[in-house]
Write a protein that holds these residues in place. Structure first.
Motif, short mmCIF file in Angstrom:
data_model
loop_
_atom_site.label_atom_id
_atom_site.label_comp_id
_atom_site.label_asym_id
_atom_site.label_seq_id
_atom_site.Cartn_x
_atom_site.Cartn_y
_atom_site.Cartn_z
N LEU A 57 -17.27 -42.19 -16.84
CA LEU A 57 -15.56 -42.84 -16.64
C LEU A 57 -15.95 -43.86 -17.22
O LEU A 57 -16.51 -44.97 -16.87
CB LEU A 57 -15.28 -42.62 -14.87
CG LEU A 57 -14.08 -43.39 -14.94
CD1 LEU A 57 -12.88 -42.35 -15.00
CD2 LEU A 57 -13.78 -44.13 -13.67
N VAL A 58 -15.07 -44.20 -18.26
CA VAL A 58 -15.12 -45.68 -19.31
C VAL A 58 -13.98 -46.39 -18.70
O VAL A 58 -14.31 -47.44 -18.51
CB VAL A 58 -15.00 -45.23 -20.56
CG1 VAL A 58 -14.82 -46.60 -21.25
CG2 VAL A 58 -16.00 -44.08 -21.14
N ASP A 59 -13.06 -45.81 -18.05
CA ASP A 59 -11.78 -46.62 -17.43
C ASP A 59 -10.86 -45.90 -16.77
O ASP A 59 -10.87 -44.52 -17.01
CB ASP A 59 -11.04 -47.40 -18.76
CG ASP A 59 -10.10 -48.32 -18.28
OD1 ASP A 59 -10.10 -48.89 -17.28
OD2 ASP A 59 -9.16 -48.63 -19.22
N LEU A 60 -10.28 -46.53 -15.92
CA LEU A 60 -9.27 -45.88 -15.05
C LEU A 60 -8.36 -47.07 -14.62
O LEU A 60 -8.68 -48.03 -14.36
CB LEU A 60 -9.83 -45.54 -13.67
CG LEU A 60 -9.02 -44.99 -12.45
CD1 LEU A 60 -9.74 -43.73 -11.99
CD2 LEU A 60 -8.21 -45.85 -11.85
N CYS A 61 -7.11 -46.49 -14.96
CA CYS A 61 -6.04 -47.60 -14.90
C CYS A 61 -4.79 -47.10 -14.19
O CYS A 61 -4.55 -45.57 -14.44
CB CYS A 61 -5.73 -48.28 -16.02
SG CYS A 61 -4.89 -47.13 -17.45
N GLY A 62 -3.93 -47.98 -13.69
CA GLY A 62 -2.64 -47.39 -13.27
C GLY A 62 -1.55 -47.80 -14.10
O GLY A 62 -1.49 -48.50 -15.03
N VAL A 63 -0.53 -46.83 -13.89
CA VAL A 63 0.76 -47.09 -15.14
C VAL A 63 2.10 -46.84 -13.95
O VAL A 63 2.23 -46.06 -13.49
CB VAL A 63 0.96 -45.80 -16.05
CG1 VAL A 63 1.96 -46.22 -17.00
CG2 VAL A 63 -0.46 -45.99 -16.88
#
Length: 199
Positions: A57-63
């Motif tokens: 998992l390189v990145d996880l973000c909220g939107v």
């Protein structure tokens, strides 16, 4: 390039068997959207299926999709987007899942599947208020402990809710309601006569 994407698309459709709600190709990558109820199972499948092997998992973000592209958004407001990498197959994938409840956005934590999700999920919690069920240390990571609200939500006031200052009488830093007045910020353009012209 399209042949590799075709192979990945085929492997995804085979492994996820109807769990993909949407699949979009753009800029040489595939983005899939899955339902919140299938999120954990899909994450494990993406990691463990030999034909996929998204081990990182390189990145996880909220939107926050409210007012998406300056237009009203007809759908769930909060989304979590994960960027995955398969070192084995040299593939990248974007995984999207929408929180089913706008008032209390909750999704299961993928920290047990990809340990790198730990701080990313804390950041999405802190900035967007997305709760990750099963996360063992879900607390603020960027804002102060007494911070009110979630600053990356589109309805968060640009001035915030509280401000801090040093109080010489108490000889310490204190928090108080914001004293800044809301104002409209419009750039004032002042140009001299013959601005930009040749003399």
């Amino acid at each position: 390039m399209s042949t590799r994407l075709d192979l990945l698309q085929s492997a995804l459709e085979s492994a996820l068997a109807g769990k993909i709600r949407t699949s979009v190709r753009a800029l040489g990558e595939i983005t899939i959207t899955v339902g919140a109820a299938d999120y954990l199972e899909v994450a494990r499948t993406l990691r463990d299926t030999p034909e996929l092997r998204f081990e990182q998992l390189v990145d996880l973000c909220g939107v926050d999709y409210s007012e998406y592209r300056n237009q009203p958004w007809d759908g769930p407001r909060f989304c979590v987007v994960s960027h995955l990498l398969s070192l084995t197959h040299n593939w990248r994938l974007r995984l999207k899942v929408f929180c089913p409840d706008d008032d209390l956005p909750v999704l299961p934590s993928v920290n047990d599947i990809w340990p790198s999700a730990n701080w990313f999920e804390r950041e999405a919690f802190d900035l967007f208020g997305i709760v990750f069920d099963g996360h063992l240390d879900l607390r603020r990571i960027l804002t102060d402990y007494g911070f009110i609200g979630h600053p990356m939500r589109k309805d968060f006031p640009t001035t915030g809710h509280v401000e801090m200052r040093y109080d010489p009488e108490q000889k310490r830093v204190i928090y108080q309601p914001v004293t800044i007045e809301q104002r409209e910020i419009i750039p004032r353009v002042v140009r001299e006569d013959n601005y930009g012209g040749l003399h």
